[in-house]
Scaffold this active site. Structure first.
Site, short mmCIF file in Angstrom:
data_model
loop_
_atom_site.label_atom_id
_atom_site.label_comp_id
_atom_site.label_asym_id
_atom_site.label_seq_id
_atom_site.Cartn_x
_atom_site.Cartn_y
_atom_site.Cartn_z
NE ARG A 1 -2.71 -10.21 -0.65
CZ ARG A 1 -2.40 -11.36 -1.22
NH1 ARG A 1 -3.33 -12.23 -1.53
NH2 ARG A 1 -1.15 -11.63 -1.51
CE LYS B 1 3.27 -8.85 -2.65
NZ LYS B 1 2.26 -8.66 -3.71
CG HIS C 1 4.29 -13.69 -2.28
ND1 HIS C 1 3.76 -13.85 -3.54
CD2 HIS C 1 4.89 -14.86 -1.97
CE1 HIS C 1 4.06 -15.06 -3.98
NE2 HIS C 1 4.75 -15.69 -3.04
CG ASN D 1 -1.21 -7.60 -2.86
OD1 ASN D 1 -0.01 -7.62 -2.59
ND2 ASN D 1 -1.76 -8.42 -3.73
CB THR E 1 -4.31 -11.51 -5.76
OG1 THR E 1 -3.82 -12.83 -5.58
CG2 THR E 1 -3.20 -10.63 -6.31
CG PHE F 1 2.71 -7.21 -13.85
CD1 PHE F 1 3.32 -7.98 -12.88
CD2 PHE F 1 1.66 -7.77 -14.58
CE1 PHE F 1 2.92 -9.28 -12.62
CE2 PHE F 1 1.24 -9.07 -14.32
CZ PHE F 1 1.87 -9.82 -13.35
#
Length: 128
Positions: free
Chosen positions: A81, A9, A94, A91, A70, A39
């Site tokens: 993560r 991301k 994906h 985070n 997540t 969101f």
């Protein structure tokens, strides 16, 4: 052998983590299953805010373990993560949650002719 779609991301790219984890984005289609969530608009805006590094990983059931949960607070050290994330909203990565979603997500980002097939010699020594 399973495949999954992976995208680092914008926060991961901006923080220079592409190399640590090993300007093309379709957030509206990619996250369509979340369109009714409160969101969703913010997520699409965030995913369009900068470049994304997209790839497909292949392995036997290890991708989710390598990514971590997540919520980075629930991720174990040694996962992407667990080692690199700041909070759940940022985070850095994906990963597809199911094999079915992986096929759909891979199809959104890549054409079949963009994949390179090769025989990895070590594979026969690692997997039964």
């Amino acid at each position: 052998m399973e495949q999954t779609f992976i995208a680092i991301k914008p926060d991961g790219v901006q923080r220079g983590l592409c190399g640590e984890v090993m300007k093309f984005i379709q957030p509206m289609k990619h996250y369509l299953d979340l369109k009714d969530m409160p969101f969703y608009a913010g997520l699409c805006k965030y995913m369009s805010s900068g470049p994304v590094f997209a790839m497909v990983w292949e392995g036997e059931g290890i991708v989710k373990m390598m990514l971590g949960e997540t919520n980075p607070a629930d991720s174990k050290p040694g996962s992407i993560r667990g080692d690199f994330c700041i909070n759940i909203g940022r985070n850095i990565i994906h990963g597809s949650d199911t094999v079915e979603n992986a096929k759909m997500e891979v199809g959104l980002w890549f054409k079949p002719e963009e994949f390179v097939a090769y025989a990895e010699k070590a594979k026969a020594w690692v997997y039964e």
